[in-house]
Structure formats: structure tokens, C-alpha cells
Design a protein around this motif. Structure first.
Motif, mmCIF file in Angstrom:
data_model
loop_
_atom_site.group_PDB
_atom_site.id
_atom_site.type_symbol
_atom_site.label_atom_id
_atom_site.label_comp_id
_atom_site.label_asym_id
_atom_site.label_seq_id
_atom_site.Cartn_x
_atom_site.Cartn_y
_atom_site.Cartn_z
ATOM 1 N N SER A 30 0.829 -1.213 0.000
ATOM 2 C CA SER A 30 0.000 0.000 0.000
ATOM 3 C C SER A 30 0.861 1.261 0.000
ATOM 4 O O SER A 30 0.407 2.314 -0.427
ATOM 5 C CB SER A 30 -0.942 -0.002 1.199
ATOM 6 O OG SER A 30 -0.189 -0.043 2.391
ATOM 7 N N ASN A 31 2.106 1.175 0.464
ATOM 8 C CA ASN A 31 3.018 2.310 0.455
ATOM 9 C C ASN A 31 3.723 2.370 -0.901
ATOM 10 O O ASN A 31 4.368 1.415 -1.322
ATOM 11 C CB ASN A 31 4.041 2.160 1.581
ATOM 12 C CG ASN A 31 4.844 3.412 1.788
ATOM 13 O OD1 ASN A 31 4.854 4.302 0.946
ATOM 14 N ND2 ASN A 31 5.524 3.475 2.924
ATOM 15 N N LYS A 97 -7.457 -7.180 -2.270
ATOM 16 C CA LYS A 97 -6.132 -7.781 -2.402
ATOM 17 C C LYS A 97 -6.235 -9.254 -2.782
ATOM 18 O O LYS A 97 -5.467 -9.755 -3.595
ATOM 19 C CB LYS A 97 -5.340 -7.607 -1.118
ATOM 20 C CG LYS A 97 -4.931 -6.180 -0.874
ATOM 21 C CD LYS A 97 -4.060 -6.048 0.352
ATOM 22 C CE LYS A 97 -3.671 -4.591 0.544
ATOM 23 N NZ LYS A 97 -2.755 -4.424 1.674
#
Length: 113
Positions: A30-31, A97
Motif C-alpha cells: 500500500s506504500n 487484495k
């Protein structure tokens, strides 16, 4: 199979596992900074595969151009445009996901056949 052939097979398996793991990291992190670092891992493993094919110049060009230039440019762009936003966590984010992983595995199975 002689010793050199066995080393090549083991090296290929390690590089392929590293490439697949890093590619999944690019998609699933997610980063965005971590995703850019994982992209560098994909590029390095591709350069390793080029080395296994005795394409030394292409491997060096892969490292210099993609890891050294393109990926650093992506990281600079990410860090220069680092907007701070408060994102609200989505409910059932794990479902997205899981579906992304399922679609990726389906495409991999389709392309490998």
C-alpha cells in the motif's frame, strides 16, 4: 546434468522466485515508496536472468538505465509530490487484495499454458 547446469538451474529458480515475489510486492504494497523499491528488485532480477543468458551488456544496461535512472526518477517524483492526505480505510480491503492475487494467478496460469 553436470555441475554448471545444476548451478544454472538453481540460479534461475532463485532469480525467478525473487522476480515473482518482488512483482507481487509492487502490486500489493500500500506504500508507494515500498512499491518503487520492489520495482528495483524486479529490475535487478531481470538483469540476473540476462546474465544467465550470457548477455552481459544487456544486463549492465538494465542495471544502469532502469535501476539507476528510471527507478531513481520514480522515487524522486514520489518524494517531490508527497501529498499528505488522510485516507479513510476501506471496509473489506482484504477482499480487493485477494481478488487481485486471484486474477494475477489466473493470468499467470493462462500465460504459462
Amino acid at each position: 546434468m553436470d555441475l554448471a547446469g545444476g548451478i544454472q538451474v538453481v540460479s534461475f529458480v532463485i532469480l525467478a522466485a525473487m522476480m515473482i515475489g518482488a512483482a507481487l510486492g509492487v502490486v500489493l504494497f500500500s506504500n508507494i515508496v515500498y512499491s518503487a523499491f520492489m520495482l528495483a528488485g524486479v529490475f535487478v532480477s531481470i538483469a540476473g536472468l540476462y546474465l544467465l543468458l550470457n548477455a552481459d551488456f544487456v544486463a549492465a544496461a538494465q542495471l544502469l538505465v532502469y535501476v539507476g535512472a528510471i527507478n531513481v526518477l520514480i522515487l524522486f517524483a514520489i518524494m517531490l509530490v508527497n501529498k499528505q492526505e488522510n485516507f479513510v480505510p476501506l471496509p473489506n480491503a482484504w477482499l480487493r487484495k485477494a481478488l487481485t492475487g486471484l486474477v494475477s494467478l489466473g493470468l499467470f496460469a493462462l500465460l504459462s499454458t
